[in-house]
Design a protein around this motif. Sequence first.
Motif, PDB file in Angstrom:
ATOM      1  N   ALA A 255       0.823  -1.202   0.000  1.00  0.00           N
ATOM      2  CA  ALA A 255       0.000   0.000   0.000  1.00  0.00           C
ATOM      3  C   ALA A 255       0.865   1.262   0.000  1.00  0.00           C
ATOM      4  CB  ALA A 255      -0.936  -0.007   1.205  1.00  0.00           C
ATOM      5  N   ALA A 256       1.945   1.246   0.799  1.00  0.00           N
ATOM      6  CA  ALA A 256       2.856   2.389   0.810  1.00  0.00           C
ATOM      7  C   ALA A 256       3.506   2.592  -0.552  1.00  0.00           C
ATOM      8  CB  ALA A 256       3.921   2.199   1.889  1.00  0.00           C
ATOM      9  N   ALA A 257       3.906   1.494  -1.197  1.00  0.00           N
ATOM     10  CA  ALA A 257       4.511   1.604  -2.523  1.00  0.00           C
ATOM     11  C   ALA A 257       3.521   2.160  -3.534  1.00  0.00           C
ATOM     12  CB  ALA A 257       5.024   0.237  -2.980  1.00  0.00           C
ATOM     13  N   LEU A 258       2.260   1.768  -3.434  1.00  0.00           N
ATOM     14  CA  LEU A 258       1.248   2.276  -4.360  1.00  0.00           C
ATOM     15  C   LEU A 258       1.020   3.770  -4.162  1.00  0.00           C
ATOM     16  CD1 LEU A 258      -0.817   1.598  -6.543  1.00  0.00           C
ATOM     17  CD2 LEU A 258      -2.465   1.086  -4.731  1.00  0.00           C
TER      18      LEU A 258
ATOM     19  N   VAL B 262       7.148  10.031   1.904  1.00  0.00           N
ATOM     20  CA  VAL B 262       7.582   9.167   3.004  1.00  0.00           C
ATOM     21  C   VAL B 262       7.327   9.846   4.346  1.00  0.00           C
ATOM     22  CG1 VAL B 262       9.614   8.134   4.084  1.00  0.00           C
ATOM     23  CG2 VAL B 262       9.266   7.903   1.624  1.00  0.00           C
ATOM     24  N   ARG B 263       7.559  11.144   4.420  1.00  0.00           N
ATOM     25  CA  ARG B 263       7.304  11.857   5.677  1.00  0.00           C
ATOM     26  C   ARG B 263       5.817  11.837   6.027  1.00  0.00           C
ATOM     27  NH1 ARG B 263       9.438  16.097   4.301  1.00  0.00           N
ATOM     28  NH2 ARG B 263       7.603  17.307   3.683  1.00  0.00           N
ATOM     29  N   GLU B 264       4.957  11.952   5.023  1.00  0.00           N
ATOM     30  CA  GLU B 264       3.522  11.944   5.288  1.00  0.00           C
ATOM     31  C   GLU B 264       2.999  10.552   5.626  1.00  0.00           C
ATOM     32  OE1 GLU B 264       1.725  13.647   1.869  1.00  0.00           O
ATOM     33  OE2 GLU B 264       2.555  15.665   2.210  1.00  0.00           O
ATOM     34  N   LEU B 265       3.732   9.509   5.273  1.00  0.00           N
ATOM     35  CA  LEU B 265       3.300   8.166   5.652  1.00  0.00           C
ATOM     36  C   LEU B 265       3.358   7.954   7.160  1.00  0.00           C
ATOM     37  CD1 LEU B 265       4.943   5.921   2.896  1.00  0.00           C
ATOM     38  CD2 LEU B 265       2.557   6.622   3.082  1.00  0.00           C
ATOM     39  N   GLY B 266       4.199   8.704   7.850  1.00  0.00           N
ATOM     40  CA  GLY B 266       4.272   8.584   9.303  1.00  0.00           C
ATOM     41  C   GLY B 266       4.958   7.336   9.797  1.00  0.00           C
ATOM     42  N   LEU B 267       5.963   6.858   9.063  1.00  0.00           N
ATOM     43  CA  LEU B 267       6.659   5.648   9.479  1.00  0.00           C
ATOM     44  C   LEU B 267       7.543   5.923  10.689  1.00  0.00           C
ATOM     45  CD1 LEU B 267       7.704   4.256   5.976  1.00  0.00           C
ATOM     46  CD2 LEU B 267       5.670   3.691   7.328  1.00  0.00           C
ATOM     47  N   ALA B 268       7.707   4.898  11.517  1.00  0.00           N
ATOM     48  CA  ALA B 268       8.538   5.061  12.711  1.00  0.00           C
ATOM     49  C   ALA B 268      10.007   5.209  12.346  1.00  0.00           C
ATOM     50  CB  ALA B 268       8.341   3.868  13.636  1.00  0.00           C
ATOM     51  N   ARG B 269      10.426   4.542  11.294  1.00  0.00           N
ATOM     52  CA  ARG B 269      11.816   4.619  10.851  1.00  0.00           C
ATOM     53  C   ARG B 269      11.846   5.158   9.443  1.00  0.00           C
ATOM     54  NH1 ARG B 269      16.163  -0.407  10.783  1.00  0.00           N
ATOM     55  NH2 ARG B 269      17.903   0.740   9.870  1.00  0.00           N
ATOM     56  N   ARG B 270      12.485   6.315   9.262  1.00  0.00           N
ATOM     57  CA  ARG B 270      12.533   6.949   7.957  1.00  0.00           C
ATOM     58  C   ARG B 270      13.468   6.171   7.033  1.00  0.00           C
ATOM     59  NH1 ARG B 270      11.885  12.407   6.875  1.00  0.00           N
ATOM     60  NH2 ARG B 270      10.584  12.400   8.737  1.00  0.00           N
ATOM     61  N   PRO B 271      12.954   5.570   5.956  1.00  0.00           N
ATOM     62  CA  PRO B 271      13.821   4.790   5.066  1.00  0.00           C
ATOM     63  C   PRO B 271      14.701   5.684   4.201  1.00  0.00           C
ATOM     64  CG  PRO B 271      11.592   4.855   4.198  1.00  0.00           C
ATOM     65  CD  PRO B 271      11.548   5.544   5.535  1.00  0.00           C
TER      66      PRO B 271
END
Length: 207
Positions: A133-136, A186-195
């Motif tokens: 879903a994140a990739a899409l 990526v920042r808007e996805l809110g991931l705990a670890r920034r890839p």
Amino acid sequence: MSEPTAPPAPDPAEPPEPPEGTERLDVGRAGRFWSARRLPAALIALVVLGLTGLFLYDVAAVRAGHPAMGWRRRLARELAHRPLGDGWIVTGAVLAVLAGIWLLVLAVTPGRRAVLPMRRETPDLRAGLDRRAAALVLRDRVMEVPGVQSVRVEVGRIAVRARAQAHFRDLDEVRTDVDGVLADGVRELGLARRPVLSVRVRRPARR
């Protein structure tokens, strides 16, 4: 004429809202989601239960005066006469060690690699995002960049890889825009670890 009323005081139990344009900090460690391992646990339980029931039945039969099963007598005879260096003994030992290592790996690793942990804004709530879903979402964002004809986005726990084809505009300009769009996405996805971002832009292959 009524006097103006003062705004209500903020509830001390609620965390203050962060200033506009800033990100809310984590309030807890957002670890990976652990898999229940239902299928391996069920298979091992069935195998152990079957072997245990078979041995108990044979032991009970022997105590009741019946002869032991042929397979158990043959197994005891083979184990008594075969040396430890025999090929079958070594093969069985290797298989047992590999099975034990596999079970240990399943026990100490979280699994569920398809779920990316998100930042924890409240201590009692955990959220995860599916990698596909994140990739899409990121792919749709990159497709809005002028000049991008097609793109393939792969989202991992450590890196986000984007492979785009640009049919017009300068490649460096397209790459810069794709970098910026991916960083914002990526920042808007809110991931705990920034890839880490890995972007490659090229021209479509000529036919």
